[in-house]
Design a protein around this motif. Structure first.
Motif, PDB file in Angstrom:
ATOM      1  N   ALA A 205      20.550  39.683 160.771  1.00 20.76           N
ATOM      2  CA  ALA A 205      21.879  40.188 161.121  1.00 20.76           C
ATOM      3  C   ALA A 205      22.931  39.086 161.023  1.00 20.76           C
ATOM      4  O   ALA A 205      24.040  39.320 160.525  1.00 20.76           O
ATOM      5  N   THR A 206      22.586  37.884 161.468  1.00 17.93           N
ATOM      6  CA  THR A 206      23.522  36.764 161.383  1.00 17.93           C
ATOM      7  C   THR A 206      23.774  36.379 159.934  1.00 17.93           C
ATOM      8  O   THR A 206      24.905  36.047 159.555  1.00 17.93           O
ATOM      9  N   ALA A 207      22.730  36.450 159.110  1.00 15.71           N
ATOM     10  CA  ALA A 207      22.881  36.125 157.692  1.00 15.71           C
ATOM     11  C   ALA A 207      23.781  37.142 157.002  1.00 15.71           C
ATOM     12  O   ALA A 207      24.621  36.779 156.171  1.00 15.71           O
ATOM     13  N   ILE A 208      23.645  38.428 157.354  1.00 14.14           N
ATOM     14  CA  ILE A 208      24.490  39.468 156.752  1.00 14.14           C
ATOM     15  C   ILE A 208      25.949  39.259 157.157  1.00 14.14           C
ATOM     16  O   ILE A 208      26.857  39.317 156.332  1.00 14.14           O
ATOM     17  N   ARG A 209      26.174  39.016 158.455  1.00 13.53           N
ATOM     18  CA  ARG A 209      27.531  38.809 158.940  1.00 13.53           C
ATOM     19  C   ARG A 209      28.185  37.606 158.255  1.00 13.53           C
ATOM     20  O   ARG A 209      29.350  37.666 157.826  1.00 13.53           O
ATOM     21  N   GLY A 210      27.444  36.511 158.146  1.00 16.67           N
ATOM     22  CA  GLY A 210      27.971  35.321 157.473  1.00 16.67           C
ATOM     23  C   GLY A 210      28.179  35.540 155.990  1.00 16.67           C
ATOM     24  O   GLY A 210      29.114  34.990 155.399  1.00 16.67           O
TER      25      GLY A 210
END
Length: 166
Positions: A148-153
């Protein structure tokens, strides 16, 4: 009462010294957890914002271009492209496109591993495309321990890399 006067005064001095010195031992001691002692103790780790209950704050521009966009001195994103100005804040892109006009699509989530002395560390690389179906597209990638953090970034990186297509 059972001490002589000379002994009583020296005994009182020793008591005063002991009271000011603490409880003895080596170093600063480990007592008074919560009163400035930063050792291993009980309690909540970190003083973060918590999960989920923080509402979004208003954008405070950090760059000159961001301030000009927020003050509506620059009306379109084409003016930025015309002068080849670098976009450093993704909120600049959000100001020019209405919510819902920019579509993002996760192209690939790629798990990568690194061997360490303690074992393997797993991370995820995410490739995201952002575009507005009318001539603007951006590709961004981000690596993180969580998907999820990778997608947001990746979405943020894609917004910063948004370019016009002729």
């Amino acid at each position: 009462f059972w001490l002589k006067e000379a002994q009583a005064s020296s005994f009182a001095k020793i008591i005063c010294l002991l009271a000011t010195m603490g409880e003895g031992g080596f170093g600063k001691g480990k007592g008074d957890a919560g009163k400035g002692f930063k050792g291993k103790g009980k309690g909540k780790k970190g003083k973060g914002k918590g999960k989920g209950k923080g509402e979004e704050k208003e954008w405070q521009p950090m760059t000159k271009l961001g301030r000009l966009v927020k003050e509506s001195k620059i009306e379109s994103i084409e003016e930025i492209y015309l002068h080849s100005l670098p976009i450093k804040e993704y909120q600049i892109i959000d100001m020019f496109f209405q919510p819902g006009t920019l579509k993002d699509e996760v192209m690939k989530i790629h798990p990568v591993q690194k061997m360490t002395s303690a074992g393997q560390t797993n991370r995820f690389v995410c490739f995201v495309l952002v575009g507005d179906m009318q001539g603007h597209i951006g590709l961004g990638s981000k690596m993180s321990k969580e998907v999820a953090t990778a997608i947001r970034g990746g979405i943020i990186a894609a917004k910063l890399a948004l370019i016009p297509v002729r």
